[in-house]
Write an enzyme that holds these catalytic residues in place. Sequence first.
Site, PDB file in Angstrom:
ATOM      1  N   LYS A  26       0.863  -1.171   0.000  1.00 17.20           N
ATOM      2  CA  LYS A  26       0.000   0.000   0.000  1.00 17.20           C
ATOM      3  C   LYS A  26       0.903   1.225   0.000  1.00 17.20           C
ATOM      4  O   LYS A  26       1.733   1.390   0.899  1.00 17.20           O
ATOM      5  CB  LYS A  26      -0.881  -0.012   1.262  1.00 17.20           C
ATOM      6  CG  LYS A  26      -1.702   1.259   1.502  1.00 17.20           C
ATOM      7  CD  LYS A  26      -2.890   1.336   0.583  1.00 17.20           C
ATOM      8  CE  LYS A  26      -3.811   2.500   0.943  1.00 17.20           C
ATOM      9  NZ  LYS A  26      -4.534   2.289   2.208  1.00 17.20           N
ATOM     10  N   VAL A  27       0.767   2.073  -1.012  1.00 17.06           N
ATOM     11  CA  VAL A  27       1.625   3.242  -1.166  1.00 17.06           C
ATOM     12  C   VAL A  27       0.779   4.459  -1.497  1.00 17.06           C
ATOM     13  O   VAL A  27      -0.419   4.360  -1.757  1.00 17.06           O
ATOM     14  CB  VAL A  27       2.681   3.030  -2.280  1.00 17.06           C
ATOM     15  CG1 VAL A  27       3.601   1.872  -1.945  1.00 17.06           C
ATOM     16  CG2 VAL A  27       2.007   2.835  -3.645  1.00 17.06           C
ATOM     17  N   THR A  32       0.487  11.561  -1.602  1.00 14.28           N
ATOM     18  CA  THR A  32      -0.623  12.188  -2.308  1.00 14.28           C
ATOM     19  C   THR A  32      -1.035  13.465  -1.598  1.00 14.28           C
ATOM     20  O   THR A  32      -1.364  14.470  -2.241  1.00 14.28           O
ATOM     21  CB  THR A  32      -1.815  11.222  -2.395  1.00 14.28           C
ATOM     22  OG1 THR A  32      -1.354   9.974  -2.915  1.00 14.28           O
ATOM     23  CG2 THR A  32      -2.898  11.772  -3.286  1.00 14.28           C
ATOM     24  N   ALA A  33      -1.018  13.437  -0.270  1.00 12.72           N
ATOM     25  CA  ALA A  33      -1.382  14.625   0.500  1.00 12.72           C
ATOM     26  C   ALA A  33      -0.501  15.804   0.101  1.00 12.72           C
ATOM     27  O   ALA A  33      -0.991  16.932  -0.067  1.00 12.72           O
ATOM     28  CB  ALA A  33      -1.245  14.338   1.995  1.00 12.72           C
ATOM     29  N   HIS A  41      -5.267  10.688   7.613  1.00 10.72           N
ATOM     30  CA  HIS A  41      -5.784   9.636   8.476  1.00 10.72           C
ATOM     31  C   HIS A  41      -6.820  10.183   9.462  1.00 10.72           C
ATOM     32  O   HIS A  41      -7.602  11.065   9.140  1.00 10.72           O
ATOM     33  CB  HIS A  41      -4.658   8.923   9.213  1.00 10.72           C
ATOM     34  CG  HIS A  41      -3.654   8.248   8.317  1.00 10.72           C
ATOM     35  ND1 HIS A  41      -4.009   7.630   7.144  1.00 10.72           N
ATOM     36  CD2 HIS A  41      -2.312   8.091   8.442  1.00 10.72           C
ATOM     37  CE1 HIS A  41      -2.925   7.104   6.587  1.00 10.72           C
ATOM     38  NE2 HIS A  41      -1.885   7.381   7.344  1.00 10.72           N
TER      39      HIS A  41
END
Length: 294
Positions: free
Chosen positions: A69-70, A121-122, A165
Amino acid sequence: MTYPTDTPSAQPSGGRPLRMAYSPCPNDTFTFHAWAHGRVPGAPPVEVTFADIDITNGMAERGELDVLKVSYAVLPWVLDQYALLPCGGALGRGCGPLVLTREPGRDLRGATVAVPSEKSTAYLLFRLWAAATVPGGVGRITVLPFDEIMPAVRDGRVDAGLVIHEARFTYQNYGLHCLADMGEHWEATTGLPIPLGAIIARRSLGEATLKQLAESARASVRMAWDEPEASRGYVLEHAQEMDPAVADQHIGLYVNEFTADLGEDGYAAVHGLLTRAAAEGLVPAIAPDALAYP
């Protein structure tokens, strides 16, 4: 922050279990509980390593594991070795990263901003937002583990923080204010869902195995939806002392129809993010067919 592997897998006939890494966050443990515990019929056994997203991004760049997961943001650097799977990831609406400050309405011109990774991505969403809304740009960027960002903003060590998150649900506990929602800006300017985390698998595993992995991920999330209590202990065990109600909110927001299948809108969102980021010089350009699933 890395965590020890705790999921034993039986050795498959003729080879080792696949090495897989995802975060201890509730959306990942909820999604992959059934697969990791051998409950998905026909799924390849896996040995799981828990690691935060900045760690798994680095693992992918070094080609260390089979399935990870990336961040979607790291794809331009790893698509030569890894294929994007069409399920198991995190996209959605109303779930974007937030920019937090101690004072409401703080001017970010020249400010120091803490981010969880410069290949997240953030961070791409933040840079695209800042290019459109912060005249002259922000000042210094500093990278901190995501769980250290809110304390750093609260204590005045940085002027602002980009959070991901469960911080979306808890930042008020630190006396902080939401200056901007990166997801709102993305959705307003593109109409597309917000691409956050991707599931990738090593291309050298072969087309048949890649398809098997995609079906395993899809089956795992559907089993999680069908039997949510089955994964409850696993989720809370790895949720870093998170309140169970916050864990439920986290799952409800980040595990959605795009987790089961990217679909046309999901692929458009990923392609749009990477295209825009490349135009700003934030990532290398990718080939037109680089996201294609075998």
